[in-house]
Design a protein around this motif. Structure first.
Motif: not given
Length: 339
Positions: A62, A67, A70, A72
């Motif tokens: 990740t 972002l 919101g 990822p």
């Protein structure tokens, strides 16, 4: 007896889930996943082409501090199939695509560039219309004009399709086949006519040849018959002309003419010149025999002429012994008459 497949577990009455220890894992930890290459790329290290859909065992992580609304963003690590160089790309939720980071270059994609250019032009137009109302009017006028042109082109295409729909292709094909069939029949008739004309010509030629052959055969038979007849018939046929003569000279002249017509002249190199035998000295000294009838003398002379003709070469036009006997008989009869 306990169950074979346990669905419910036993929780004691003093169970407290808060007392369960939690694992402290790093937030940027990586997972191994199986994925396919999302686009065509080329390795910067060795120049190897990696095509879309090729499978890899990639590492996934990740992206920190990134972002999109919101959501990822994930990063993937793969290795080149030839030089094992590391290649990374990450997700792009804004464009519903993947973005290349490093290790390789994405191959040229015209469709994506066109879409980006259209978006840029649309965005610039909207910005202009916000601050300039006259620009909005110009754009609307241009759009309406373009829409009318599109409608006109569409109408022309519809009319063209209708015209093509009215054409009977099956009928055209049948008509063409009928024309071709008639042409073949015409060629066949011409060929048969030419063959018939050639056969008729050959048949006529054969008939002419057969007629000429029959005429030649009939002429030959006539000549043989005339030669087989009595040679004195010519003299009897000419007797009326001799009776009309006034004197003895006219009679001799008529006899000479009839002789030349029947036998030919005795002088020169005629065909019958070889048939006349000159008297030798022994024949002149030999005493004359007793007078015998004219018929006997003519027979003996004809035999002598036949024997002499056997020694001499045969002439071309003489066809039988009748000419020799004719010559002897005629000469004897002439001498008897003069006596």
């Amino acid at each position: 007896m306990s169950e074979r497949k346990v669905l419910n577990k036993y929780y004691p009455p003093d169970f407290d889930p808060a007392k369960i220890p939690k694992l402290k894992l790093p937030k940027d930890r990586q997972y191994v996943v199986r994925l396919m290459a999302p686009f065509n790329m080329r390795c910067k290290t060795c120049g190897e082409y990696i095509y879309k859909g090729k499978k890899f065992n990639a590492r996934k992580e990740t992206v920190q501090n990134e972002l999109y609304m919101g959501l990822p963003i994930f990063r993937f690590y793969i290795k080149c199939t030839r030089c094992l160089a590391e290649i990374t790309f990450k997700t792009d939720p804004e464009n519903t695509d993947y973005a290349m980071e490093h290790g390789a270059t994405r191959n040229f994609q015209a469709e994506k560039i066109i879409e980006e250019e259209e978006k840029r032009v649309q965005q610039e137009r909207e910005e202009e219309e916000l601050n300039n109302p006259m620009k909005v009017l110009e754009n609307r006028t241009r759009d309406s004009k373009m829409e009318m042109e599109v409608l006109e082109n569409l109408q022309e295409l519809k009319e063209l399709n209708q015209r093509q729909a009215q054409v009977d292709f099956e009928g055209m094909i049948d008509q063409y086949r009928e024309i071709e069939k008639r042409e073949r029949e015409r060629e066949k008739e011409e060929f048969e006519r030419e063959v018939k004309e050639m056969l008729d010509h050959v048949q006529v030629k054969r008939l002419r040849d057969s007629d000429s052959d029959s005429e030649e055969e009939s002429g030959c038979t006539k000549t043989t018959k005339s030669r087989a007849e009595n040679p004195t018939d010519i003299l009897t046929a000419d007797k009326p002309t001799e009776a009309q003569a006034a004197s003895a000279g006219g009679v001799k002249r008529a006899k000479k003419e009839s002789w030349e017509r029947s036998v030919g002249t005795l002088g020169g190199g005629g065909l019958l010149g070889s048939l006349v035998r000159k008297k030798s000295v022994a024949d002149a000294i030999k005493p004359s025999p007793v007078a015998v009838p004219a018929s006997n003398t003519s027979a003996t002379d004809s035999k002598a002429a036949c024997s002499s003709s056997n020694n001499t070469p045969k002439p071309i036009m003489a066809s039988g012994p009748s000419s020799l006997s004719l010559l002897g008989a005629y000469s004897d009869s002439d001498s008897n008459n003069s006596e």
